[in-house]
Scaffold this motif. Structure first.
Motif, PDB file in Angstrom:
ATOM      1  N   UNK A 105       0.851  -1.193   0.000  1.00  0.00           N
ATOM      2  CA  UNK A 105       0.000   0.000   0.000  1.00  0.00           C
ATOM      3  C   UNK A 105       0.883   1.237   0.000  1.00  0.00           C
ATOM      4  N   UNK A 106       0.761   2.053  -1.055  1.00  0.00           N
ATOM      5  CA  UNK A 106       1.534   3.282  -1.135  1.00  0.00           C
ATOM      6  C   UNK A 106       0.602   4.468  -0.966  1.00  0.00           C
ATOM      7  N   UNK A 107       0.895   5.308   0.024  1.00  0.00           N
ATOM      8  CA  UNK A 107       0.029   6.450   0.252  1.00  0.00           C
ATOM      9  C   UNK A 107       0.699   7.523   1.066  1.00  0.00           C
ATOM     10  N   UNK A 108       0.064   8.674   1.067  1.00  0.00           N
ATOM     11  CA  UNK A 108       0.602   9.811   1.799  1.00  0.00           C
ATOM     12  C   UNK A 108       0.295   9.698   3.289  1.00  0.00           C
ATOM     13  N   UNK A 109       1.153  10.331   4.079  1.00  0.00           N
ATOM     14  CA  UNK A 109       1.054  10.230   5.532  1.00  0.00           C
ATOM     15  C   UNK A 109      -0.341  10.590   6.038  1.00  0.00           C
ATOM     16  N   UNK A 110      -0.892  11.694   5.538  1.00  0.00           N
ATOM     17  CA  UNK A 110      -2.193  12.141   6.027  1.00  0.00           C
ATOM     18  C   UNK A 110      -3.292  11.136   5.711  1.00  0.00           C
ATOM     19  N   UNK A 111      -3.201  10.503   4.534  1.00  0.00           N
ATOM     20  CA  UNK A 111      -4.250   9.586   4.088  1.00  0.00           C
ATOM     21  C   UNK A 111      -4.144   8.201   4.718  1.00  0.00           C
ATOM     22  N   UNK A 112      -2.930   7.778   5.032  1.00  0.00           N
ATOM     23  CA  UNK A 112      -2.710   6.398   5.467  1.00  0.00           C
ATOM     24  C   UNK A 112      -2.399   6.303   6.958  1.00  0.00           C
ATOM     25  N   UNK A 113      -1.477   7.132   7.425  1.00  0.00           N
ATOM     26  CA  UNK A 113      -1.077   7.068   8.832  1.00  0.00           C
ATOM     27  C   UNK A 113      -1.963   7.964   9.690  1.00  0.00           C
ATOM     28  N   UNK A 114      -2.069   9.221   9.290  1.00  0.00           N
ATOM     29  CA  UNK A 114      -2.861  10.165  10.084  1.00  0.00           C
ATOM     30  C   UNK A 114      -4.307   9.747  10.263  1.00  0.00           C
TER      31      UNK A 114
END
Length: 270
Positions: A105-114
């Motif tokens: 899964x590749x994603x931006x911090x805000x979308x995936x972690x945050x």
């Protein structure tokens, strides 16, 4: 010596490729582009054409590190129904049911972690690795500690602009390194692939048993071959695939994947 890769699927895919005398071909597509059903069918087809690992782009409203090709793909995914977390999770469940290859899964911090999405993907066993391009090294180490018990790898990033000390820190405790062949956004048609051999050698010295893959700018089979002859264990292709999705050029997409996969067979010496 214990292997630094945590995830059994990742390790199995890599070992199987090595036994065949091949390197890995990792293909990036955006979840739900242009809709869940079509995206699922295309993922299955590119695996049959030669993709060893699916890098699944998590749709973002602000894909700041991506160029226009992939940005438009994010927009198509949202327009096609991938606009809620539940829709995305349902799509990921279908992918996992249909495909046996590793899913990153590749994603931006805000979308995936945050958002906490990564914890749900991990808890359901839907992914084998996380690729978080705008996270700091400290963020990646923290996430790795959180998901290590579930045997999910967190891919770390390296590039030729890093000094030797930084590259050593990136490799410390890593299992998979993604070496970016140039700086900038994805899919830059003017980008030139830099000295991959030198970067690979430095990474290999610090992480002899880890998986080293290269991406960014690998638009053609020849550039995939260049990455593999430079010593990398795999090549990541993205914008070239998404562009063919945008134009609904399925035959061209599958042919390109097959040609890229051939380059991992004929040039790999590992």
């Amino acid at each position: 010596m214990s292997h630094p890769i945590l995830n059994p699927r990742n390790l199995e895919a890599w070992q199987a490729a090595k036994e065949r005398g091949e390197a890995l071909l990792i293909g990036y597509l955006i979840a739900g582009d242009p809709n869940a059903e079509e995206a699922l069918d295309v993922m299955q087809e590119i695996v049959e054409a030669g993709i060893d690992i699916i890098e699944l782009g998590i749709p973002s409203r602000e894909p700041k590190l991506d160029g226009p090709i992939i940005q438009r793909g994010h927009g198509r995914a949202f327009a096609g129904g991938m606009d809620t977390e539940e829709a995305l999770l349902a799509h990921c469940r279908q992918i996992r049911e249909r495909l046996s290859v590793p899913i990153w899964a590749m994603g931006y911090k805000a979308d995936v972690v945050g958002s906490g999405l990564y914890l749900k993907l991990v808890a359901e066993g839907l992914i084998d690795a996380l690729v978080l391009p705008d996270c700091s090294l400290e963020d990646m180490v923290q996430v790795q500690q959180e998901v290590a018990g579930a045997e999910v790898d967190v891919v770390r990033f390296a590039n030729g602009g890093m000094d030797d000390e930084t590259l050593v820190r990136v490799c410390d405790g890593a299992g998979i390194i993604y070496a970016m062949s140039y700086a900038g956004t994805t899919g830059d048609p003017m980008a030139n692939v830099t000295d991959l051999s030198g970067l690979c050698a430095k990474l290999r010295a610090s992480l002899p048993d880890g998986m080293l893959v290269s991406g960014f700018g690998l638009r053609t089979p020849e550039k995939v071959g260049q990455a593999i002859t430079s010593g990398f264990d795999g090549a990541v292709v993205g914008s070239a695939l998404v562009a063919r999705r945008e134009n609904d050029e399925k035959d061209s997409l599958y042919r390109l994947v097959a040609e890229m996969k051939m380059e991992t067979m004929t040039t790999h010496e590992g």
